[in-house]
Write a protein that holds these residues in place. Sequence first.
Motif, PDB file in Angstrom:
ATOM      1  N   PHE A 150       0.847  -1.185   0.000  1.00 30.61           N
ATOM      2  CA  PHE A 150       0.000   0.000   0.000  1.00 30.61           C
ATOM      3  C   PHE A 150       0.885   1.238   0.000  1.00 30.61           C
ATOM      4  N   TRP A 151       0.297   2.341  -0.506  1.00 32.83           N
ATOM      5  CA  TRP A 151       1.013   3.598  -0.632  1.00 32.83           C
ATOM      6  C   TRP A 151       0.077   4.738  -0.269  1.00 32.83           C
ATOM      7  N   PHE A 152       0.645   5.769   0.310  1.00 35.82           N
ATOM      8  CA  PHE A 152      -0.087   7.009   0.561  1.00 35.82           C
ATOM      9  C   PHE A 152       0.475   8.041  -0.400  1.00 35.82           C
ATOM     10  N   THR A 153      -0.389   8.691  -1.136  1.00 38.23           N
ATOM     11  CA  THR A 153       0.071   9.675  -2.110  1.00 38.23           C
ATOM     12  C   THR A 153      -0.813  10.918  -2.081  1.00 38.23           C
ATOM     13  N   ILE A 154      -0.185  12.048  -2.242  1.00 38.91           N
ATOM     14  CA  ILE A 154      -0.890  13.327  -2.304  1.00 38.91           C
ATOM     15  C   ILE A 154      -1.025  13.715  -3.771  1.00 38.91           C
ATOM     16  N   LYS A 155      -2.173  14.273  -4.134  1.00 41.18           N
ATOM     17  CA  LYS A 155      -2.489  14.641  -5.519  1.00 41.18           C
ATOM     18  C   LYS A 155      -2.308  13.457  -6.468  1.00 41.18           C
ATOM     19  N   PRO A 156      -3.008  12.368  -6.218  1.00 39.65           N
ATOM     20  CA  PRO A 156      -2.846  11.183  -7.072  1.00 39.65           C
ATOM     21  C   PRO A 156      -3.299  11.451  -8.503  1.00 39.65           C
ATOM     22  N   GLN A 157      -2.447  11.153  -9.443  1.00 34.23           N
ATOM     23  CA  GLN A 157      -2.733  11.415 -10.843  1.00 34.23           C
ATOM     24  C   GLN A 157      -3.630  10.357 -11.476  1.00 34.23           C
ATOM     25  N   PHE A 158      -3.727   9.168 -10.855  1.00 34.18           N
ATOM     26  CA  PHE A 158      -4.548   8.121 -11.450  1.00 34.18           C
ATOM     27  C   PHE A 158      -6.031   8.487 -11.512  1.00 34.18           C
ATOM     28  N   ILE A 159      -6.463   9.436 -10.701  1.00 38.62           N
ATOM     29  CA  ILE A 159      -7.895   9.774 -10.695  1.00 38.62           C
ATOM     30  C   ILE A 159      -8.363  10.303 -12.037  1.00 38.62           C
ATOM     31  N   TYR A 160      -7.456  10.880 -12.809  1.00 41.04           N
ATOM     32  CA  TYR A 160      -7.858  11.434 -14.104  1.00 41.04           C
ATOM     33  C   TYR A 160      -8.031  10.358 -15.171  1.00 41.04           C
ATOM     34  N   CYS A 161      -7.645   9.134 -14.844  1.00 42.47           N
ATOM     35  CA  CYS A 161      -7.828   8.012 -15.766  1.00 42.47           C
ATOM     36  C   CYS A 161      -9.088   7.216 -15.436  1.00 42.47           C
ATOM     37  N   LEU A 162      -9.768   7.568 -14.362  1.00 44.74           N
ATOM     38  CA  LEU A 162     -10.950   6.827 -13.926  1.00 44.74           C
ATOM     39  C   LEU A 162     -12.183   7.268 -14.703  1.00 44.74           C
ATOM     40  N   ASP A 163     -13.203   6.453 -14.624  1.00 48.39           N
ATOM     41  CA  ASP A 163     -14.491   6.760 -15.255  1.00 48.39           C
ATOM     42  C   ASP A 163     -15.080   7.988 -14.578  1.00 48.39           C
ATOM     43  N   ASN A 164     -15.085   9.126 -15.280  1.00 47.16           N
ATOM     44  CA  ASN A 164     -15.529  10.370 -14.655  1.00 47.16           C
ATOM     45  C   ASN A 164     -17.036  10.449 -14.444  1.00 47.16           C
ATOM     46  N   THR A 165     -17.785   9.443 -14.873  1.00 43.19           N
ATOM     47  CA  THR A 165     -19.211   9.433 -14.578  1.00 43.19           C
ATOM     48  C   THR A 165     -19.463   8.911 -13.162  1.00 43.19           C
ATOM     49  N   LYS A 166     -18.486   8.218 -12.588  1.00 47.82           N
ATOM     50  CA  LYS A 166     -18.637   7.655 -11.250  1.00 47.82           C
ATOM     51  C   LYS A 166     -18.197   8.595 -10.141  1.00 47.82           C
ATOM     52  N   TYR A 167     -17.277   9.504 -10.442  1.00 43.95           N
ATOM     53  CA  TYR A 167     -16.654  10.311  -9.410  1.00 43.95           C
ATOM     54  C   TYR A 167     -16.827  11.797  -9.693  1.00 43.95           C
ATOM     55  N   ASP A 168     -16.940  12.567  -8.652  1.00 41.98           N
ATOM     56  CA  ASP A 168     -17.001  14.025  -8.759  1.00 41.98           C
ATOM     57  C   ASP A 168     -15.578  14.551  -8.573  1.00 41.98           C
ATOM     58  N   PHE A 169     -14.902  14.846  -9.678  1.00 47.38           N
ATOM     59  CA  PHE A 169     -13.498  15.206  -9.607  1.00 47.38           C
ATOM     60  C   PHE A 169     -13.245  16.556  -8.965  1.00 47.38           C
ATOM     61  N   GLY A 170     -14.254  17.396  -8.822  1.00 44.39           N
ATOM     62  CA  GLY A 170     -14.076  18.647  -8.102  1.00 44.39           C
ATOM     63  C   GLY A 170     -13.654  18.407  -6.667  1.00 44.39           C
ATOM     64  N   VAL A 171     -14.084  17.296  -6.112  1.00 43.99           N
ATOM     65  CA  VAL A 171     -13.738  16.921  -4.741  1.00 43.99           C
ATOM     66  C   VAL A 171     -12.253  16.589  -4.632  1.00 43.99           C
TER      67      VAL A 171
END
Length: 100
Positions: A40-61
């Motif tokens: 496991f890893w702890f990361t700040i400003k994870p870049q993988f979120i921009y590769c996720l299905d943006n219909t599932k997540y509110d990226f403003g958060v």
Amino acid sequence: MYNYYFAIASKDFFLHQEPIEEILRERTHYYQSLNKEVDFWFTIKPQFIYCLDNTKYDFGVFESSAAIVSLDEYFIKWLKLRIGFVYIGSFQSKSIFLPD
């Protein structure tokens, strides 16, 4: 293909509102007692979120986010139960995750 699971929340939540350092330290000691490699890893400003299905997540958060990423799905589910106010999800990658 590697399956990754994550718990994501604001950086402030992880660093100031929850005892995440203590939780991860205890988990590390637990892995050491089992002679298990840390997955496991702890990361700040994870870049993988921009590769996720943006219909599932509110990226403003996620603009000032942090994440705990793991190969262990049950660890992430346990984190959700333990600290509550996080989004959880998963993604696949052909390569091993390297934190920022």
